[in-house]
Design a protein around this motif. Structure first.
Motif, PDB file in Angstrom:
ATOM      1  N   ILE A   5       0.869  -1.186   0.000  1.00 54.79           N
ATOM      2  CA  ILE A   5       0.000   0.000   0.000  1.00 54.79           C
ATOM      3  C   ILE A   5       0.895   1.222   0.000  1.00 54.79           C
ATOM      4  N   TYR A   6       0.694   2.088  -0.986  1.00 60.23           N
ATOM      5  CA  TYR A   6       1.338   3.400  -1.000  1.00 60.23           C
ATOM      6  C   TYR A   6       0.278   4.368  -0.487  1.00 60.23           C
ATOM      7  N   GLY A   7       0.580   5.052   0.598  1.00 62.15           N
ATOM      8  CA  GLY A   7      -0.417   5.939   1.176  1.00 62.15           C
ATOM      9  C   GLY A   7       0.212   7.023   2.016  1.00 62.15           C
ATOM     10  N   THR A   8      -0.655   7.700   2.779  1.00 66.54           N
ATOM     11  CA  THR A   8      -0.220   8.734   3.703  1.00 66.54           C
ATOM     12  C   THR A   8      -0.867   8.474   5.062  1.00 66.54           C
ATOM     13  N   SER A   9      -0.375   9.155   6.071  1.00 64.14           N
ATOM     14  CA  SER A   9      -0.907   8.941   7.417  1.00 64.14           C
ATOM     15  C   SER A   9      -2.258   9.615   7.622  1.00 64.14           C
ATOM     16  N   HIS A  10      -2.577  10.635   6.832  1.00 64.89           N
ATOM     17  CA  HIS A  10      -3.826  11.381   7.032  1.00 64.89           C
ATOM     18  C   HIS A  10      -4.945  11.010   6.053  1.00 64.89           C
ATOM     19  N   CYS A  11      -4.715  10.049   5.190  1.00 68.61           N
ATOM     20  CA  CYS A  11      -5.693   9.675   4.154  1.00 68.61           C
ATOM     21  C   CYS A  11      -6.713   8.676   4.718  1.00 68.61           C
ATOM     22  N   PRO A  12      -8.002   9.051   4.773  1.00 67.62           N
ATOM     23  CA  PRO A  12      -9.005   8.136   5.326  1.00 67.62           C
ATOM     24  C   PRO A  12      -9.155   6.852   4.511  1.00 67.62           C
ATOM     25  N   TRP A  13      -8.985   6.924   3.194  1.00 67.86           N
ATOM     26  CA  TRP A  13      -9.124   5.724   2.355  1.00 67.86           C
ATOM     27  C   TRP A  13      -7.921   4.799   2.508  1.00 67.86           C
ATOM     28  N   CYS A  14      -6.777   5.372   2.837  1.00 68.73           N
ATOM     29  CA  CYS A  14      -5.598   4.545   3.140  1.00 68.73           C
ATOM     30  C   CYS A  14      -5.852   3.756   4.427  1.00 68.73           C
ATOM     31  N   HIS A  15      -6.415   4.433   5.440  1.00 68.63           N
ATOM     32  CA  HIS A  15      -6.745   3.761   6.700  1.00 68.63           C
ATOM     33  C   HIS A  15      -7.757   2.648   6.455  1.00 68.63           C
ATOM     34  N   LYS A  16      -8.761   2.933   5.634  1.00 66.15           N
ATOM     35  CA  LYS A  16      -9.795   1.934   5.322  1.00 66.15           C
ATOM     36  C   LYS A  16      -9.171   0.719   4.631  1.00 66.15           C
ATOM     37  N   THR A  17      -8.238   0.964   3.718  1.00 64.76           N
ATOM     38  CA  THR A  17      -7.556  -0.129   3.015  1.00 64.76           C
ATOM     39  C   THR A  17      -6.757  -0.981   3.997  1.00 64.76           C
ATOM     40  N   ARG A  18      -6.009  -0.334   4.874  1.00 68.99           N
ATOM     41  CA  ARG A  18      -5.224  -1.068   5.884  1.00 68.99           C
ATOM     42  C   ARG A  18      -6.129  -1.907   6.778  1.00 68.99           C
ATOM     43  N   GLU A  19      -7.230  -1.299   7.237  1.00 65.33           N
ATOM     44  CA  GLU A  19      -8.179  -2.007   8.107  1.00 65.33           C
ATOM     45  C   GLU A  19      -8.783  -3.218   7.396  1.00 65.33           C
ATOM     46  N   PHE A  20      -9.121  -3.048   6.126  1.00 68.38           N
ATOM     47  CA  PHE A  20      -9.701  -4.150   5.351  1.00 68.38           C
ATOM     48  C   PHE A  20      -8.712  -5.312   5.254  1.00 68.38           C
ATOM     49  N   ILE A  44       4.022   6.603  -8.555  1.00 67.65           N
ATOM     50  CA  ILE A  44       3.575   7.260  -9.792  1.00 67.65           C
ATOM     51  C   ILE A  44       3.955   6.425 -11.003  1.00 67.65           C
ATOM     52  N   LYS A  45       5.152   5.843 -10.985  1.00 67.58           N
ATOM     53  CA  LYS A  45       5.593   4.996 -12.097  1.00 67.58           C
ATOM     54  C   LYS A  45       4.661   3.790 -12.253  1.00 67.58           C
ATOM     55  N   LYS A  46       4.254   3.196 -11.133  1.00 63.46           N
ATOM     56  CA  LYS A  46       3.376   2.025 -11.187  1.00 63.46           C
ATOM     57  C   LYS A  46       1.955   2.371 -11.604  1.00 63.46           C
ATOM     58  N   SER A  47       1.447   3.515 -11.102  1.00 61.85           N
ATOM     59  CA  SER A  47       0.024   3.807 -11.254  1.00 61.85           C
ATOM     60  C   SER A  47      -0.309   4.949 -12.194  1.00 61.85           C
ATOM     61  N   GLY A  48       0.656   5.829 -12.436  1.00 63.96           N
ATOM     62  CA  GLY A  48       0.363   7.031 -13.210  1.00 63.96           C
ATOM     63  C   GLY A  48      -0.458   8.030 -12.409  1.00 63.96           C
ATOM     64  N   GLN A  49      -0.572   7.817 -11.097  1.00 58.50           N
ATOM     65  CA  GLN A  49      -1.430   8.633 -10.238  1.00 58.50           C
ATOM     66  C   GLN A  49      -0.647   9.300  -9.118  1.00 58.50           C
ATOM     67  N   LEU A  50      -1.155  10.457  -8.688  1.00 54.70           N
ATOM     68  CA  LEU A  50      -0.628  11.115  -7.496  1.00 54.70           C
ATOM     69  C   LEU A  50      -1.492  10.807  -6.284  1.00 54.70           C
ATOM     70  N   GLY A  51      -2.742  10.408  -6.524  1.00 55.75           N
ATOM     71  CA  GLY A  51      -3.671  10.141  -5.432  1.00 55.75           C
ATOM     72  C   GLY A  51      -3.348   8.843  -4.718  1.00 55.75           C
ATOM     73  N   VAL A  52      -3.735   8.787  -3.441  1.00 57.92           N
ATOM     74  CA  VAL A  52      -3.530   7.595  -2.630  1.00 57.92           C
ATOM     75  C   VAL A  52      -4.882   7.117  -2.105  1.00 57.92           C
ATOM     76  N   ILE A  62      -4.233  -1.124  -8.102  1.00 57.09           N
ATOM     77  CA  ILE A  62      -5.580  -0.623  -7.820  1.00 57.09           C
ATOM     78  C   ILE A  62      -5.406   0.757  -7.199  1.00 57.09           C
ATOM     79  N   VAL A  63      -6.102   1.728  -7.766  1.00 57.22           N
ATOM     80  CA  VAL A  63      -6.021   3.097  -7.258  1.00 57.22           C
ATOM     81  C   VAL A  63      -7.280   3.383  -6.452  1.00 57.22           C
ATOM     82  N   GLY A  64      -7.088   3.782  -5.211  1.00 60.28           N
ATOM     83  CA  GLY A  64      -8.219   4.061  -4.335  1.00 60.28           C
ATOM     84  C   GLY A  64      -8.702   2.797  -3.649  1.00 60.28           C
ATOM     85  N   PHE A  65      -9.552   2.983  -2.635  1.00 57.19           N
ATOM     86  CA  PHE A  65     -10.103   1.832  -1.927  1.00 57.19           C
ATOM     87  C   PHE A  65     -11.277   1.312  -2.736  1.00 57.19           C
TER      88      PHE A  65
END
Length: 77
Positions: A5-20, A44-52, A62-65
């Motif tokens: 998981i590539y994420g940040t500490s303040h991202c709610p969807w990152c937390h949801k992914t970890r919990e899942f 970014i190289k893997k996903s082409g995305q800046l979002g987590v 997979i981008v996003g939860f």
């Protein structure tokens, strides 16, 4: 099975992914991209995305939860 998981500490969807993943007893590597330029570039190289979150499940990105996509990639019911 390799899950990253590539994420940040303040991202709610990152937390949801970890919990899942924890709830389903799926081991994963958690990479915080905040202030980590190398990790951010890898993401970014893997996903082409800046979002987590960006989830790498054995090379499937997979981008996003997206629970149905995560379950499918992990072969969960």
């Amino acid at each position: 099975m390799g899950v990253i998981i590539y994420g940040t500490s303040h991202c709610p969807w990152c937390h949801k992914t970890r919990e899942f993943l924890q709830a389903n007893k799926i081991p994963f590597k958690d990479i915080n991209v905040e202030g980590n330029e190398k990790a951010k570039k890898d993401m970014i190289k893997k996903s082409g995305q800046l979002g987590v979150p960006v989830i790498d499940i054995n090379g499937k990105i997979i981008v996003g939860f997206d629970e149905p996509a995560i379950k499918k990639a992990l072969k969960l019911k």
